[in-house]
Design a protein around this motif. Structure first.
Motif, PDB file in Angstrom:
ATOM      1  N   VAL A 259      45.655 -18.946  24.578  1.00 24.26           N
ATOM      2  CA  VAL A 259      46.326 -18.637  25.841  1.00 24.26           C
ATOM      3  C   VAL A 259      45.376 -18.712  27.028  1.00 24.26           C
ATOM      4  O   VAL A 259      45.732 -19.226  28.096  1.00 24.26           O
ATOM      5  N   HIS A 260      44.151 -18.215  26.856  1.00 26.18           N
ATOM      6  CA  HIS A 260      43.215 -18.165  27.978  1.00 26.18           C
ATOM      7  C   HIS A 260      42.155 -19.264  27.923  1.00 26.18           C
ATOM      8  O   HIS A 260      41.329 -19.369  28.835  1.00 26.18           O
ATOM      9  N   GLY A 261      42.161 -20.029  26.834  1.00 23.63           N
ATOM     10  CA  GLY A 261      41.255 -21.176  26.744  1.00 23.63           C
ATOM     11  C   GLY A 261      39.788 -20.819  26.609  1.00 23.63           C
ATOM     12  O   GLY A 261      38.926 -21.628  26.966  1.00 23.63           O
ATOM     13  N   VAL A 262      39.466 -19.641  26.089  1.00 21.91           N
ATOM     14  CA  VAL A 262      38.057 -19.256  25.936  1.00 21.91           C
ATOM     15  C   VAL A 262      37.536 -19.753  24.587  1.00 21.91           C
ATOM     16  O   VAL A 262      38.291 -19.906  23.625  1.00 21.91           O
ATOM     17  N   GLY A 263      36.236 -20.016  24.504  1.00 24.29           N
ATOM     18  CA  GLY A 263      35.615 -20.398  23.252  1.00 24.29           C
ATOM     19  C   GLY A 263      35.346 -19.185  22.383  1.00 24.29           C
ATOM     20  O   GLY A 263      35.420 -18.041  22.833  1.00 24.29           O
ATOM     21  N   ALA A 389      59.110 -19.499  16.211  1.00 21.33           N
ATOM     22  CA  ALA A 389      59.350 -19.623  17.649  1.00 21.33           C
ATOM     23  C   ALA A 389      59.027 -21.023  18.135  1.00 21.33           C
ATOM     24  O   ALA A 389      59.753 -21.603  18.958  1.00 21.33           O
ATOM     25  N   LEU A 390      57.953 -21.588  17.605  1.00 21.17           N
ATOM     26  CA  LEU A 390      57.558 -22.943  17.993  1.00 21.17           C
ATOM     27  C   LEU A 390      58.531 -23.971  17.436  1.00 21.17           C
ATOM     28  O   LEU A 390      58.941 -24.910  18.141  1.00 21.17           O
ATOM     29  N   ALA A 391      58.940 -23.789  16.178  1.00 24.89           N
ATOM     30  CA  ALA A 391      59.832 -24.755  15.533  1.00 24.89           C
ATOM     31  C   ALA A 391      61.222 -24.770  16.158  1.00 24.89           C
ATOM     32  O   ALA A 391      61.885 -25.812  16.187  1.00 24.89           O
ATOM     33  N   HIS A 392      61.687 -23.617  16.656  1.00 20.35           N
ATOM     34  CA  HIS A 392      63.040 -23.532  17.216  1.00 20.35           C
ATOM     35  C   HIS A 392      63.054 -23.595  18.736  1.00 20.35           C
ATOM     36  O   HIS A 392      64.059 -23.273  19.370  1.00 20.35           O
ATOM     37  N   GLY A 393      61.952 -24.002  19.337  1.00 21.78           N
ATOM     38  CA  GLY A 393      61.913 -24.208  20.774  1.00 21.78           C
ATOM     39  C   GLY A 393      61.928 -22.952  21.611  1.00 21.78           C
ATOM     40  O   GLY A 393      62.236 -22.994  22.803  1.00 21.78           O
ATOM     41  N   LEU A 394      61.599 -21.803  21.001  1.00 20.47           N
ATOM     42  CA  LEU A 394      61.554 -20.552  21.759  1.00 20.47           C
ATOM     43  C   LEU A 394      60.254 -20.387  22.532  1.00 20.47           C
ATOM     44  O   LEU A 394      60.135 -19.468  23.348  1.00 20.47           O
ATOM     45  N   ALA A 395      59.291 -21.242  22.254  1.00 23.28           N
ATOM     46  CA  ALA A 395      58.004 -21.203  22.947  1.00 23.28           C
ATOM     47  C   ALA A 395      57.537 -22.635  23.169  1.00 23.28           C
ATOM     48  O   ALA A 395      57.800 -23.524  22.344  1.00 23.28           O
ATOM     49  N   ALA A 396      56.832 -22.842  24.282  1.00 23.40           N
ATOM     50  CA  ALA A 396      56.422 -24.194  24.638  1.00 23.40           C
ATOM     51  C   ALA A 396      55.236 -24.685  23.830  1.00 23.40           C
ATOM     52  O   ALA A 396      55.079 -25.892  23.612  1.00 23.40           O
ATOM     53  N   ASP A 397      54.378 -23.775  23.412  1.00 24.05           N
ATOM     54  CA  ASP A 397      53.190 -24.186  22.672  1.00 24.05           C
ATOM     55  C   ASP A 397      52.749 -23.048  21.757  1.00 24.05           C
ATOM     56  O   ASP A 397      53.365 -21.977  21.710  1.00 24.05           O
ATOM     57  N   GLY A 398      51.645 -23.304  21.022  1.00 21.16           N
ATOM     58  CA  GLY A 398      51.156 -22.316  20.071  1.00 21.16           C
ATOM     59  C   GLY A 398      50.697 -21.031  20.720  1.00 21.16           C
ATOM     60  O   GLY A 398      50.769 -19.960  20.095  1.00 21.16           O
ATOM     61  N   LEU A 404      54.540 -14.198  21.964  1.00 21.57           N
ATOM     62  CA  LEU A 404      55.844 -13.628  21.634  1.00 21.57           C
ATOM     63  C   LEU A 404      55.774 -12.835  20.330  1.00 21.57           C
ATOM     64  O   LEU A 404      56.292 -11.715  20.230  1.00 21.57           O
ATOM     65  N   ALA A 405      55.121 -13.408  19.329  1.00 22.60           N
ATOM     66  CA  ALA A 405      55.024 -12.751  18.027  1.00 22.60           C
ATOM     67  C   ALA A 405      54.259 -11.440  18.119  1.00 22.60           C
ATOM     68  O   ALA A 405      54.636 -10.434  17.498  1.00 22.60           O
ATOM     69  N   LEU A 406      53.188 -11.417  18.889  1.00 22.26           N
ATOM     70  CA  LEU A 406      52.386 -10.203  19.027  1.00 22.26           C
ATOM     71  C   LEU A 406      53.168  -9.086  19.714  1.00 22.26           C
ATOM     72  O   LEU A 406      53.088  -7.920  19.315  1.00 22.26           O
ATOM     73  N   ILE A 407      53.938  -9.431  20.731  1.00 23.24           N
ATOM     74  CA  ILE A 407      54.702  -8.414  21.454  1.00 23.24           C
ATOM     75  C   ILE A 407      55.810  -7.834  20.582  1.00 23.24           C
ATOM     76  O   ILE A 407      56.044  -6.618  20.571  1.00 23.24           O
ATOM     77  N   VAL A 408      56.485  -8.694  19.815  1.00 20.90           N
ATOM     78  CA  VAL A 408      57.580  -8.220  18.948  1.00 20.90           C
ATOM     79  C   VAL A 408      57.085  -7.186  17.943  1.00 20.90           C
ATOM     80  O   VAL A 408      57.775  -6.202  17.645  1.00 20.90           O
ATOM     81  N   THR A 409      55.880  -7.369  17.442  1.00 22.26           N
ATOM     82  CA  THR A 409      55.366  -6.488  16.387  1.00 22.26           C
ATOM     83  C   THR A 409      54.729  -5.203  16.927  1.00 22.26           C
ATOM     84  O   THR A 409      54.082  -4.467  16.175  1.00 22.26           O
ATOM     85  N   LEU A 410      54.930  -4.892  18.192  1.00 25.47           N
ATOM     86  CA  LEU A 410      54.430  -3.639  18.767  1.00 25.47           C
ATOM     87  C   LEU A 410      55.415  -2.481  18.624  1.00 25.47           C
ATOM     88  O   LEU A 410      55.083  -1.347  18.975  1.00 25.47           O
ATOM     89  N   LEU A 411      56.603  -2.732  18.093  1.00 24.20           N
ATOM     90  CA  LEU A 411      57.585  -1.665  17.959  1.00 24.20           C
ATOM     91  C   LEU A 411      57.134  -0.548  17.013  1.00 24.20           C
ATOM     92  O   LEU A 411      57.288   0.636  17.346  1.00 24.20           O
ATOM     93  N   PRO A 412      56.566  -0.837  15.827  1.00 21.85           N
ATOM     94  CA  PRO A 412      56.179   0.252  14.916  1.00 21.85           C
ATOM     95  C   PRO A 412      55.218   1.278  15.520  1.00 21.85           C
ATOM     96  O   PRO A 412      55.488   2.489  15.410  1.00 21.85           O
ATOM     97  N   PRO A 413      54.099   0.885  16.161  1.00 16.99           N
ATOM     98  CA  PRO A 413      53.237   1.933  16.735  1.00 16.99           C
ATOM     99  C   PRO A 413      53.917   2.727  17.837  1.00 16.99           C
ATOM    100  O   PRO A 413      53.595   3.902  18.051  1.00 16.99           O
ATOM    101  N   LEU A 414      54.867   2.097  18.501  1.00 15.87           N
ATOM    102  CA  LEU A 414      55.582   2.797  19.571  1.00 15.87           C
ATOM    103  C   LEU A 414      56.405   3.960  19.038  1.00 15.87           C
ATOM    104  O   LEU A 414      56.518   5.011  19.687  1.00 15.87           O
ATOM    105  N   ILE A 415      56.972   3.799  17.831  1.00 16.03           N
ATOM    106  CA  ILE A 415      57.848   4.838  17.283  1.00 16.03           C
ATOM    107  C   ILE A 415      57.172   5.677  16.191  1.00 16.03           C
ATOM    108  O   ILE A 415      57.800   6.547  15.597  1.00 16.03           O
ATOM    109  N   SER A 416      55.883   5.433  15.936  1.00 18.63           N
ATOM    110  CA  SER A 416      55.193   6.165  14.863  1.00 18.63           C
ATOM    111  C   SER A 416      55.188   7.672  15.103  1.00 18.63           C
ATOM    112  O   SER A 416      55.193   8.475  14.161  1.00 18.63           O
TER     113      SER A 416
END
Length: 434
Positions: A259-263, A389-398, A404-416
């Motif tokens: 995302v940020h293009g860092v090495g 997400a990439l295969a179904h066109g929900l995201a433009a690139d990797g 998107l995947a990282l944000i979706v998986t934040l629900l468990p710590p939120l409700i722990s």
């Protein structure tokens, strides 16, 4: 020995008098945990170079970074916890350290998915013996009012290993390649494994518990004792949900690269330090804070991680959403700092609800749950969601699909926190002082 001085001077189980003191014993256990975390975090730093050389998909890399390690870490953790309740815990730790160190080095020899899966699997088998045995030892080295602090120190030193792994591995990989990095990090653990039995002694079990420790029950009664407790069940949900953010860390170096293009080396110098220092400072600060709060009300051992999960999840989401790299690093530091505040207390909660005769087994169940949900399920789920997400066109690139995947998986710590509170409410029926 008195319960207040925290110094181990009792005679060990079949060994000489413990003269090194609880503090030195904790430092040695922390050093072992440093190697534990250091070897574990390597894969996240080396994920992109491994993916590029071996041509694996995100889903396969998620399996290698998650389930290849976590499934066997979980399953063997149960056996190791049972073993630690019945045998010499120091020996269990030493043998485990030797095994995972060799397996870490073996990762550098892998040429295929199966070969790397087998090496990662063996790392999980070896590391499964560390946490249950170490937590059980801590329970016999420190009185109850100091255990949250001691577990935080143990975890915090381990977090230092994460930072070392992130920063040093990122610096080494560009010049030496990912295969040699596994060798550099794996082999020194063998030397430590030889030293540990010579300097660390087994303390008597249950000496800070009322009536001391009884003989460990047979497997079936032990399981019935633990799994029949509603408080234990709630914690077996709360703790792995809380630790999902640790599992997500597997993908954070790849996220910044995409995302940020860092090495890799750039991430190690900035992102690795931000992540590592956040966890390190947060974990030690959480131990200090828990130690003070528990003196006022013992319920804070449950409430502190509940609050930390509630506050850290939005900070992680902000980290993944902002466009400025420097700001993202700053938010990454804050997110892991807040998350680190509850790491020690979250795990010491299990020692509150489990007796000394099944303590290592209880910690092993906790390791099992965190392995399946946090260390295994979360990274694998991120890789799967990213590919879908990439295969179904929900995201433009990797990069977008990974965000998107990282944000979706934040629900468990939120409700722990809901489950930490439920565990506290159940335990109060037995111990009104909470």
């Amino acid at each position: 020995m008195t319960a207040s001085d925290g110094v181990a001077t009792d005679r060990s189980e079949g060994g000489p008098t413990i003269a090194q003191g609880a503090g030195l014993a904790l430092a040695l256990l922390g050093l072992i945990n440093l190697f534990n975390y250091m070897d574990r975090v390597l894969f996240s730093v080396l994920l992109e170079p491994i993916k590029a050389e071996l041509g694996f998909s995100d889903a396969r890399m998620g399996l290698l970074g998650g389930f290849a390690f976590a499934l066997f870490y979980a399953v063997f953790g149960l056996a190791m916890g049972r073993l630690a309740d019945r045998t010499n815990r120091v020996r269990v730790i030493a043998v485990s350290l030797a095994l995972w160190s060799l397996a870490t080095a073996a990762c550098g020899l892998a040429r295929s998915f199966i070969g790397l899966f087998a090496a990662r699997m063996t790392v999980g088998v070896g590391e499964a013996g560390c946490v249950p045995s170490a937590h059980s030892l801590i329970g016999d080295l420190f009185p109850p009012e100091r255990r949250a602090w001691a577990v935080s120190v143990f975890t915090g030193i381990g977090s230092l290993g994460s930072m070392i792994g992130l920063v040093v591995a990122a610096a080494l990989v560009a010049e030496h390649g990912w295969r040699m990095v596994f060798f550099y990090f794996g082999l020194p653990g063998l030397a430590l494994a030889l030293v540990i039995p010579l300097v660390l002694r087994e303390p008597p079990r249950g000496r800070f518990d009322r009536g001391g420790a009884t003989r460990p029950p047979a497997l079936k009664p032990a399981l019935a004792d633990l799994l029949g407790s509603a408080a234990v069940i709630h914690l077996l949900i709360a703790i792995p949900f809380y630790y999902v953010t640790v599992g997500l860390a597997t993908w954070i170096p790849a996220f910044f690269q995409r995302v940020h293009g860092v090495g890799i080396a750039d991430f190690g110098r900035s992102g690795g330090l931000a992540l590592g220092l956040g966890v390190l400072i947060g974990t030690f600060a959480g131990g200090w804070l828990a130690n003070r709060l528990i003196r006022r009300a013992r319920s804070w051992e449950f409430r502190l991680p509940a609050l930390a999960g509630l506050v850290s999840a939005p900070l992680f989401a902000a980290t993944f959403l902002v466009g400025d790299t420097g700001l993202a690093y700053g938010l990454l530091f804050l997110a892991f700092l807040v998350s680190g505040l509850g790491m020690g207390p979250s795990m010491s909660c299990m020692q509150v609800v489990a007796g000394p005769h099944v303590r290592a087994t209880a910690i092993a169940f906790m390791v099992f749950a965190t392995s399946i949900i946090s260390y295994g399920g979360a990274p694998a789920l991120v890789g799967l969601i990213s590919d879908l997400a990439l295969a179904h066109g929900l995201a433009a690139d990797g990069g977008a699909s990974l965000r998107l995947a990282l944000i979706v998986t934040l629900l468990p710590p939120l409700i722990s926190g809901l489950f930490f509170q439920a565990a506290l409410n159940r335990r109060r029926r037995i111990d009104p002082e909470l």
